[in-house]
Design an enzyme around this catalytic site. Sequence first.
Site, PDB file in Angstrom:
ATOM      1  N   ARG A  17      56.368  76.092  79.967  1.00  0.00           N
ATOM      2  CA  ARG A  17      56.797  77.061  81.391  1.00  0.00           C
ATOM      3  C   ARG A  17      56.499  78.507  81.077  1.00  0.00           C
ATOM      4  O   ARG A  17      56.127  79.061  81.845  1.00  0.00           O
ATOM      5  CB  ARG A  17      58.041  76.575  81.026  1.00  0.00           C
ATOM      6  N   PHE A  40      56.505  67.975  91.421  1.00  0.00           N
ATOM      7  CA  PHE A  40      57.524  67.324  90.879  1.00  0.00           C
ATOM      8  C   PHE A  40      58.130  68.496  90.254  1.00  0.00           C
ATOM      9  O   PHE A  40      58.408  68.448  88.939  1.00  0.00           O
ATOM     10  CB  PHE A  40      56.550  66.568  89.600  1.00  0.00           C
ATOM     11  N   ASP A  88      59.242  68.276  95.389  1.00  0.00           N
ATOM     12  CA  ASP A  88      59.792  67.310  94.722  1.00  0.00           C
ATOM     13  C   ASP A  88      60.703  66.239  95.927  1.00  0.00           C
ATOM     14  O   ASP A  88      60.952  66.615  96.995  1.00  0.00           O
ATOM     15  CB  ASP A  88      61.078  67.681  93.777  1.00  0.00           C
ATOM     16  N   SER A  89      60.842  64.977  95.500  1.00  0.00           N
ATOM     17  CA  SER A  89      61.089  63.975  96.511  1.00  0.00           C
ATOM     18  C   SER A  89      62.711  63.818  96.199  1.00  0.00           C
ATOM     19  O   SER A  89      63.374  63.454  97.088  1.00  0.00           O
ATOM     20  CB  SER A  89      60.685  62.585  96.171  1.00  0.00           C
ATOM     21  N   ASP A 130      53.429  68.078  86.962  1.00  0.00           N
ATOM     22  CA  ASP A 130      54.221  67.327  85.997  1.00  0.00           C
ATOM     23  C   ASP A 130      54.983  66.162  86.338  1.00  0.00           C
ATOM     24  O   ASP A 130      56.226  66.389  86.708  1.00  0.00           O
ATOM     25  CB  ASP A 130      55.273  68.552  85.588  1.00  0.00           C
ATOM     26  N   CYS A 150      53.645  62.582  80.543  1.00  0.00           N
ATOM     27  CA  CYS A 150      54.543  62.408  79.593  1.00  0.00           C
ATOM     28  C   CYS A 150      54.744  60.988  79.149  1.00  0.00           C
ATOM     29  O   CYS A 150      55.408  60.374  78.579  1.00  0.00           O
ATOM     30  CB  CYS A 150      56.034  62.984  79.992  1.00  0.00           C
TER      31      CYS A 150
END
Length: 394
Positions: free
Chosen positions: A211, A227, A249-250, A299, A339
């Site tokens: 970040r 995301f 984002d959802s 991400d 990830c």
Amino acid sequence: MKQVILKQGREKSILRKHPWVFSGAIQKVNGNPGPGENVEVLTSGGHILGHGAWSPQSQMSVRMWTYTDEIAGPEFFHRKISQAVSSRSSFLSGNLTNNAVRIIHSESDGLPGLTVDQYGDYLVCQFSSAGAEHWKDTVVAILSEIVPCKGIFERSDLSIRKKEGMIESTGLLWGEEPPEFIEIVEDGRKYQVNIRAGHKTGFYLDQRDNRTLVGVSSKDREVLDCFSYTGGFAVAALAGGARHVTLLDSSGPALSQAERNISRNGISDDRYILMEADVFQSLRKFRAENRSFDLIILDPPKFVESRNQIDKGARAYKDINMIALQILRPGGLLFTFSCSGHMEDLLFQKIVADAALDAGRELKILKWLSQAPDHPVAASFPEGKYLKGLMTIV
Ligand code: SAH
């Protein structure tokens, strides 16, 4: 002492200090150990390899605590926890720009199944193995003694506990109930963390350094944070001087928290927009509308949960990377992550390279990225490295 005797030749990984013993490597168990109980691990010839915790329900039957004749107990946990905490001292003591740190990273700190994150005055623990669960009271007592804190909270709402025959468990373990939101400072950025409902233990601490890198790369750029969750990268980009950030984002609640986080950093609301939508669809929509960006962050959540999902996951990673590259302006930066522990670094790099070919873009890798150093990887335990990312430019 209860004993686990390995099949002939199956001691190799333990001799290399890898902590997992799978059920298929075991010849015989003596003494009927209970869940999480200490067992002595021996070669087929009777040579002692060390001591570990017995997990009767799991395929991973033993996780090693020691590779010597030392038996795990309060003294062992005190030493291991002290070592882990003091190795983070450069993040913790007197460092006003960071007060949220992973202080115990499971196997890589020699404590399989135990994760502890510090958020300001509170600690959040996850006990993911029968062995860690067995020693919970000891661990909590030691943490409360060693780490100055007001409360210790448990977030063992982990599906992997089922494989160990344990149910999920959350709640206060010691001290004061934490407030609804804990304000953390990460490299000077402020975020509110909900340790009861947030992902993982509340926040993606592993992305801290990435970040910060996005922050210093964002000046005057138009940024798309895919995301975005609670705005981890978006806040960094805005604080770093991004012209404008689109957060995608959802999850509506995650975006609401992102908005609060952005405003806590004194950023005006004309510099960002929140989009509650699916990333796969939205990227296609941007492409159809000829929208473009100067910096894109991908991400996503884990697309590969197990080995047999690698191909399916690879297609998903390729899909979002290809479209992101198509909507990146010349000279634009793509920060792309995975990830998924099962996704090897080189395979991920190949997927991104293929995505660039299909997108018709010439892509250069500027930097290989990984998890922050408070998520160390024991050299004998390469599985400890799960986060991988690339900083790229077209
Ligand atoms: N970048 C974040 C962490 C991302 S976590 C940080 O630094 O804090 C992954 C996020 O992806 C979650 O917030 C989840 O709500 C979101 N998500 C998962 N699938 C999605 C999809 N198909 N479209 C949009 N968002 C999705």
